[in-house]
Design a protein around this motif. Structure first.
Motif, PDB file in Angstrom:
ATOM      1  N   ILE A  85     -13.976 -27.729  10.568  1.00 29.35           N
ATOM      2  CA  ILE A  85     -12.643 -27.602   9.981  1.00 29.35           C
ATOM      3  C   ILE A  85     -12.460 -26.234   9.329  1.00 29.35           C
ATOM      4  O   ILE A  85     -11.415 -25.593   9.452  1.00 29.35           O
ATOM      5  CB  ILE A  85     -12.414 -28.723   8.949  1.00 29.35           C
ATOM      6  N   PHE A  86     -13.525 -25.762   8.649  1.00 27.92           N
ATOM      7  CA  PHE A  86     -13.463 -24.469   7.979  1.00 27.92           C
ATOM      8  C   PHE A  86     -13.276 -23.327   8.992  1.00 27.92           C
ATOM      9  O   PHE A  86     -12.442 -22.439   8.804  1.00 27.92           O
ATOM     10  CB  PHE A  86     -14.741 -24.254   7.165  1.00 27.92           C
ATOM     11  N   ILE A  87     -14.045 -23.358  10.070  1.00 28.03           N
ATOM     12  CA  ILE A  87     -13.955 -22.313  11.096  1.00 28.03           C
ATOM     13  C   ILE A  87     -12.587 -22.345  11.780  1.00 28.03           C
ATOM     14  O   ILE A  87     -11.988 -21.299  12.050  1.00 28.03           O
ATOM     15  CB  ILE A  87     -15.079 -22.471  12.127  1.00 28.03           C
ATOM     16  N   LEU A  88     -12.086 -23.548  12.039  1.00 26.33           N
ATOM     17  CA  LEU A  88     -10.776 -23.677  12.663  1.00 26.33           C
ATOM     18  C   LEU A  88      -9.683 -23.120  11.748  1.00 26.33           C
ATOM     19  O   LEU A  88      -8.788 -22.381  12.200  1.00 26.33           O
ATOM     20  CB  LEU A  88     -10.492 -25.151  12.986  1.00 26.33           C
ATOM     21  N   SER A  89      -9.765 -23.455  10.460  1.00 23.23           N
ATOM     22  CA  SER A  89      -8.774 -22.960   9.497  1.00 23.23           C
ATOM     23  C   SER A  89      -8.835 -21.449   9.373  1.00 23.23           C
ATOM     24  O   SER A  89      -7.813 -20.763   9.301  1.00 23.23           O
ATOM     25  CB  SER A  89      -9.004 -23.603   8.125  1.00 23.23           C
ATOM     26  N   LEU A  90     -10.071 -20.924   9.346  1.00 27.29           N
ATOM     27  CA  LEU A  90     -10.251 -19.475   9.240  1.00 27.29           C
ATOM     28  C   LEU A  90      -9.684 -18.758  10.465  1.00 27.29           C
ATOM     29  O   LEU A  90      -9.052 -17.700  10.356  1.00 27.29           O
ATOM     30  CB  LEU A  90     -11.740 -19.161   9.082  1.00 27.29           C
ATOM     31  N   PRO A 146     -21.040 -35.075   8.018  1.00 32.02           N
ATOM     32  CA  PRO A 146     -20.105 -34.405   7.112  1.00 32.02           C
ATOM     33  C   PRO A 146     -20.231 -32.879   7.108  1.00 32.02           C
ATOM     34  O   PRO A 146     -19.233 -32.168   7.041  1.00 32.02           O
ATOM     35  CB  PRO A 146     -20.464 -34.986   5.744  1.00 32.02           C
ATOM     36  N   ILE A 147     -21.451 -32.369   7.169  1.00 30.40           N
ATOM     37  CA  ILE A 147     -21.643 -30.911   7.140  1.00 30.40           C
ATOM     38  C   ILE A 147     -21.048 -30.272   8.390  1.00 30.40           C
ATOM     39  O   ILE A 147     -20.337 -29.267   8.327  1.00 30.40           O
ATOM     40  CB  ILE A 147     -23.136 -30.559   6.998  1.00 30.40           C
ATOM     41  N   SER A 148     -21.352 -30.855   9.537  1.00 29.12           N
ATOM     42  CA  SER A 148     -20.828 -30.337  10.805  1.00 29.12           C
ATOM     43  C   SER A 148     -19.306 -30.429  10.841  1.00 29.12           C
ATOM     44  O   SER A 148     -18.626 -29.512  11.321  1.00 29.12           O
ATOM     45  CB  SER A 148     -21.430 -31.132  11.963  1.00 29.12           C
ATOM     46  N   THR A 149     -18.764 -31.511  10.308  1.00 28.96           N
ATOM     47  CA  THR A 149     -17.311 -31.687  10.265  1.00 28.96           C
ATOM     48  C   THR A 149     -16.661 -30.647   9.375  1.00 28.96           C
ATOM     49  O   THR A 149     -15.643 -30.038   9.732  1.00 28.96           O
ATOM     50  CB  THR A 149     -16.971 -33.098   9.743  1.00 28.96           C
ATOM     51  N   PHE A 150     -17.268 -30.444   8.186  1.00 29.77           N
ATOM     52  CA  PHE A 150     -16.728 -29.454   7.249  1.00 29.77           C
ATOM     53  C   PHE A 150     -16.723 -28.052   7.867  1.00 29.77           C
ATOM     54  O   PHE A 150     -15.740 -27.314   7.774  1.00 29.77           O
ATOM     55  CB  PHE A 150     -17.540 -29.455   5.959  1.00 29.77           C
TER      56      PHE A 150
END
Length: 226
Positions: free
Chosen positions: A22-27, A15-19
């Protein structure tokens, strides 16, 4: 078990790696869109401030600096051309409208330019109050200048040499405000407009044919009308 279920299980197991992914991609996407929006906004602002000016003629130097200084008023001028030379250029059959400008002074950081009444037509600027410049040492204010400095029709002020406010090199002749322009959201809102004769007086020129200082020539190229 198909690949989609395997992918979902893999994401749930980390979950941490996934979050973070996703966060880096969105940013990254947001940053890319922001840069693109900033680029578009900057281009539109430049096009707006260019007004109806098709050609800028000045002394030899950096073309970019020439445009930044004489059109956008964001830089120092590259050099001077004589008023006689500017007049000769305006007589060219390909030139529809020629508007010379003189500059090099300011009032509280706002640039003062000497030009003709046709200058405002480049930006479709209209008077909100007062009238156009008719005499020496009269000025018309851009709307931003009027509001920021709280200047009104009939007010007077002393200009200083250069593009930065200073109390050292101040001219003794006072300018009188005779007009205020409507807001245009263009560079002219931040300018103080006088006539050429005012600059010749401030810089001790006896006649316009002797003016060799602070002169640039804005040329509007001839356009065929259908």
């Amino acid at each position: 078990m198909n690949i989609w279920k395997i992918s979902i299980l893999n994401l749930k197991s980390k979950p941490i790696s996934t979050f973070l992914s996703i966060f880096i991609l969105s940013l990254s996407i947001a940053l890319l869109l922001g840069v693109q929006q900033l680029k578009t906004s900057f281009k539109n602002q430049i096009d707006t401030n260019l007004g109806k000016i098709d050609l800028v003629i000045g002394a030899k130097g950096s073309p970019l600096q020439l445009v930044l200084a004489s059109v956008l008023h964001l830089d120092n001028p590259t050099g001077n051309i004589s008023y006689d030379e500017a007049k000769n250029i305006s007589k060219n059959s390909l030139v529809k409208l020629s508007v010379p400008i003189s500059y090099g002074d300011n009032y509280k950081g706002y640039r003062i330019i000497g030009t003709t009444n046709e200058y405002t037509s480049f930006y479709n600027a209209e008077l909100e109050n007062g009238r156009k410049v008719k005499k020496v040492m009269e000025v018309v204010l851009g709307n931003t200048v009027s509001k920021q400095l709280n200047l009104k029709i009939g007010d007077t002020f002393l200009s200083s040499h250069g593009y930065v406010e200073n109390d050292i090199d101040v001219h003794s002749d006072k300018f009188t405000v005779v007009g205020i322009l409507k807001p245009t959201q263009k560079v002219i809102d931040r300018l103080i407009i006088a006539n050429l004769e005012s600059f010749w007086k401030l810089h001790n020129h006896e006649g316009k044919d002797e003016d060799e200082s602070h002169t640039e020539d804005h040329q509007k190229a001839h356009q065929e009308e259908s």
